[in-house]
Design an enzyme around this catalytic site. Structure first.
Site, PDB file in Angstrom:
ATOM      1  N   ARG A   1      -3.868  -6.673  13.796  1.00  0.00           N
ATOM      2  CA  ARG A   1      -3.630  -5.552  14.712  1.00  0.00           C
ATOM      3  C   ARG A   1      -4.943  -5.027  15.267  1.00  0.00           C
ATOM      4  O   ARG A   1      -5.060  -4.734  16.462  1.00  0.00           O
ATOM      5  CB  ARG A   1      -2.904  -4.420  13.984  1.00  0.00           C
ATOM      6  CG  ARG A   1      -1.483  -4.713  13.586  1.00  0.00           C
ATOM      7  CD  ARG A   1      -0.878  -3.487  12.922  1.00  0.00           C
ATOM      8  NE  ARG A   1       0.434  -3.753  12.369  1.00  0.00           N
ATOM      9  CZ  ARG A   1       1.203  -2.841  11.786  1.00  0.00           C
ATOM     10  NH1 ARG A   1       0.765  -1.603  11.688  1.00  0.00           N
ATOM     11  NH2 ARG A   1       2.382  -3.146  11.317  1.00  0.00           N
TER      12      ARG A   1
ATOM     13  N   CYS B   1      12.914   1.069   5.070  1.00  0.00           N
ATOM     14  CA  CYS B   1      11.864   1.015   6.076  1.00  0.00           C
ATOM     15  C   CYS B   1      12.324   1.530   7.430  1.00  0.00           C
ATOM     16  O   CYS B   1      11.496   1.870   8.272  1.00  0.00           O
ATOM     17  CB  CYS B   1      11.353  -0.404   6.224  1.00  0.00           C
ATOM     18  SG  CYS B   1      12.432  -1.491   7.137  1.00  0.00           S
TER      19      CYS B   1
ATOM     20  N   ARG C   1       8.776   6.579  10.550  1.00  0.00           N
ATOM     21  CA  ARG C   1       8.189   7.862  10.131  1.00  0.00           C
ATOM     22  C   ARG C   1       7.063   8.268  11.067  1.00  0.00           C
ATOM     23  O   ARG C   1       6.998   9.406  11.546  1.00  0.00           O
ATOM     24  CB  ARG C   1       7.676   7.753   8.693  1.00  0.00           C
ATOM     25  CG  ARG C   1       6.831   8.948   8.219  1.00  0.00           C
ATOM     26  CD  ARG C   1       6.217   8.658   6.848  1.00  0.00           C
ATOM     27  NE  ARG C   1       5.330   7.506   6.874  1.00  0.00           N
ATOM     28  CZ  ARG C   1       4.036   7.563   7.131  1.00  0.00           C
ATOM     29  NH1 ARG C   1       3.459   8.720   7.391  1.00  0.00           N
ATOM     30  NH2 ARG C   1       3.296   6.470   7.111  1.00  0.00           N
ATOM     31  N   ARG C   2       6.162   7.336  11.328  1.00  0.00           N
ATOM     32  CA  ARG C   2       5.021   7.642  12.187  1.00  0.00           C
ATOM     33  C   ARG C   2       5.462   7.911  13.623  1.00  0.00           C
ATOM     34  O   ARG C   2       4.936   8.814  14.291  1.00  0.00           O
ATOM     35  CB  ARG C   2       4.017   6.494  12.147  1.00  0.00           C
ATOM     36  CG  ARG C   2       3.285   6.360  10.810  1.00  0.00           C
ATOM     37  CD  ARG C   2       2.498   5.066  10.747  1.00  0.00           C
ATOM     38  NE  ARG C   2       1.644   4.979   9.559  1.00  0.00           N
ATOM     39  CZ  ARG C   2       1.140   3.847   9.090  1.00  0.00           C
ATOM     40  NH1 ARG C   2       1.419   2.699   9.693  1.00  0.00           N
ATOM     41  NH2 ARG C   2       0.372   3.850   8.011  1.00  0.00           N
TER      42      ARG C   2
ATOM     43  N   ARG D   1       3.425  -5.080  15.510  1.00  0.00           N
ATOM     44  CA  ARG D   1       3.613  -5.826  14.273  1.00  0.00           C
ATOM     45  C   ARG D   1       2.332  -6.571  13.947  1.00  0.00           C
ATOM     46  O   ARG D   1       1.443  -6.693  14.757  1.00  0.00           O
ATOM     47  CB  ARG D   1       4.768  -6.829  14.412  1.00  0.00           C
ATOM     48  CG  ARG D   1       6.159  -6.217  14.346  1.00  0.00           C
ATOM     49  CD  ARG D   1       6.502  -5.640  12.974  1.00  0.00           C
ATOM     50  NE  ARG D   1       6.049  -6.483  11.887  1.00  0.00           N
ATOM     51  CZ  ARG D   1       6.626  -7.604  11.476  1.00  0.00           C
ATOM     52  NH1 ARG D   1       7.715  -8.029  12.070  1.00  0.00           N
ATOM     53  NH2 ARG D   1       6.141  -8.286  10.465  1.00  0.00           N
TER      54      ARG D   1
ATOM     55  N   LYS E   1       5.025   0.991  -0.647  1.00  0.00           N
ATOM     56  CA  LYS E   1       5.698   1.449   0.571  1.00  0.00           C
ATOM     57  C   LYS E   1       6.253   0.292   1.391  1.00  0.00           C
ATOM     58  O   LYS E   1       7.041   0.517   2.316  1.00  0.00           O
ATOM     59  CB  LYS E   1       4.764   2.293   1.429  1.00  0.00           C
ATOM     60  CG  LYS E   1       3.615   1.581   2.088  1.00  0.00           C
ATOM     61  CD  LYS E   1       2.749   2.561   2.863  1.00  0.00           C
ATOM     62  CE  LYS E   1       1.606   1.860   3.590  1.00  0.00           C
ATOM     63  NZ  LYS E   1       2.068   0.980   4.662  1.00  0.00           N
ATOM     64  N   ASP E   2       5.875  -0.946   1.055  1.00  0.00           N
ATOM     65  CA  ASP E   2       6.406  -2.113   1.750  1.00  0.00           C
ATOM     66  C   ASP E   2       7.613  -2.729   1.047  1.00  0.00           C
ATOM     67  O   ASP E   2       8.162  -3.720   1.517  1.00  0.00           O
ATOM     68  CB  ASP E   2       5.324  -3.185   1.900  1.00  0.00           C
ATOM     69  CG  ASP E   2       4.261  -2.792   2.902  1.00  0.00           C
ATOM     70  OD1 ASP E   2       4.564  -1.965   3.782  1.00  0.00           O
ATOM     71  OD2 ASP E   2       3.133  -3.293   2.803  1.00  0.00           O
TER      72      ASP E   2
END
Length: 319
Positions: A163, A252, A139-140, A157, A86-87
Site C-alpha cells: 500500500r 471485519c 470502522r475507519r 487492499r 484484529k485480522d
C-alpha cells in the site's frame, strides 16, 4: 516429563507478508528461548486475502486471512499459527476445534495518517475537502465520515508495504491512507506517520496491537508449550474485547470499536464499546467495568448494552 522434552519438532504457520514475518521472528525468538531443544520450523501460508485484491466481503471477510491457516492446523500440517488479533474473524465465525494458545503483549493501538513520500506532513483536519483517504476497514471509513465529512474514504487492499509503495507511486487510488502505527513500527516505517490519531477520539479496533498464537483445541502438548509465551494482562484485554465482539456478532465488516483497559491497582477491566454508523451518523457508546479475573463478563455486558440501545440498526446498515 514436560512437553519440551518429549516433543522434538514443532511447526508454526504464518502469512508471508513482511509485517507478518517480522512478528513471527519475535515469536520464534521467544519460543526458542523457552524450548531450545525443540526443532522449530516456520511455514509460510499464503491466505486468500493475500492473493485477492478485491473487497474482503467477496471472499468471506476476515476469514480470508485465516481460513487456509485453519486448514493447516486442523489437518495437522502445523501445530500452531500466528496472526494479528484484529485480522481474525469473530468467535462465531471461526472453524470449530481451534483455540488461542498465547496472547503476546499488546503494542500501540493507535492509527495514523500516511501521506505520499515527499509531501509535507498534515493532519486530517488540514486536508483539503475532497481528499481521498484510503482504508479497508469499515470502522475507519465510518470514523472518517463522522469526524471528517469533508474527506472521502476509498477502499484499498494489500499488505502495508505494498500500500505504501502504491501510495508513493500514485497508483493507490487515494491521496493518503490510514494505517496502524504498530504495523508501521514492525516494518521500521513509523516515520511515515503524518499524524498519530488520538485513540480517545479515533477509536481503535478490537484486538488492535495484539498478536495471538492459535492451535488445535485438543492438542494439549502444544497448549503447554505456548502457555509461557502468553501475557496475562493482555490476555484479559483480549478476552474482554472478543466477548463484546462476539455478543454483537461482529467481524471485519462491522463498523465498531471495542477497546479494553486494565487498572492493575484495582485489578479491574474497563471496556469502551462503540458501534458506528457506516453513513457517518451518531454512534452508540457504552462503558462497562468488571474484575480482571472475569474479563469476558465485562465484554459481554458491553455488547448487551449496545444491543439494548439499538445497535442492530447500525450493525445491519451499509454506507
Amino acid at each position: 516429563m514436560s512437553p519440551s522434552t518429549t516433543t522434538t519438532r514443532f511447526r508454526m504457520g504464518t502469512r508471508p507478508s513482511p509485517m507478518a514475518m517480522e512478528q513471527t521472528g519475535r515469536v520464534e525468538t521467544a519460543f526458542r528461548s523457552l524450548h531450545p531443544h525443540i526443532d522449530l520450523e516456520i511455514l509460510q501460508i499464503t491466505s486468500q486475502g493475500d492473493q485477492h485484491r478485491g473487497p474482503l466481503a467477496e471472499i468471506g471477510g476476515k476469514g480470508a486471512f485465516t481460513r487456509r491457516a485453519d486448514e493447516h492446523l486442523l489437518d495437522g500440517r502445523v501445530e500452531a499459527t500466528i496472526a494479528c488479533a484484529k485480522d481474525t474473524p469473530g468467535p462465531h465465525d471461526r472453524a470449530p476445534g481451534i483455540t488461542i494458545g498465547a496472547v503476546l503483549p499488546r503494542e500501540d493501538v493507535r492509527d495514523v495518517l500516511v501521506l505520499p513520500a515527499g509531501r509535507p506532513p498534515a493532519t486530517l483536519d488540514a486536508l483539503p475537502p475532497g481528499t481521498r483517504v484510503g482504508t479497508s476497514a469499515p470502522r475507519r471509513a465510518a470514523l472518517l465520515k463522522a469526524l471528517h465529512p469533508q474527506l472521502i474514504p476509498v477502499p484499498i487492499r494489500g499488505n502495508a508495504d505494498s500500500r505504501l509503495a502504491a501510495l508513493d507511486a500514485g497508483t493507490l487510488g487515494a491521496d493518503g491512507m490510514i494505517a496502524a502505527l504498530a504495523g508501521l513500527r514492525r516494518l521500521d516505517l513509523a516515520d511515515r506517520a503524518s499524524q498519530i490519531l488520538d485513540p480517545t477520539v479515533w477509536l481503535p479496533a478490537a484486538g488492535a496491537g495484539i498478536v495471538v498464537i492459535e492451535h488445535r483445541a485438543d492438542d494439549h502438548t502444544t497448549s503447554c508449550l505456548l502457555a509461557p509465551l502468553s501475557h496475562a494482562p493482555t490476555r484479559a484485554l483480549f478476552d474482554a474485547e472478543r466477548a463484546a465482539l462476539a455478543t454483537l456478532r461482529g467481524g471485519c465488516l462491522t463498523a465498531a470499536s471495542i477497546h479494553a483497559t486494565l487498572d492493575e491497582k484495582t485489578d479491574r477491566v474497563t471496556v469502551y464499546a462503540v458501534v458506528l454508523d457506516p453513513a457517518g451518523g451518531t454512534p452508540l457508546r457504552t462503558v462497562t467495568t468488571g474484575p480482571a479475573s472475569n474479563p469476558t463478563a465485562a465484554g459481554h455486558q458491553a455488547g448487551e448494552q449496545l444491543l439494548d440501545a439499538g445497535a442492530n440498526r447500525l450493525l445491519g446498515a451499509r454506507p
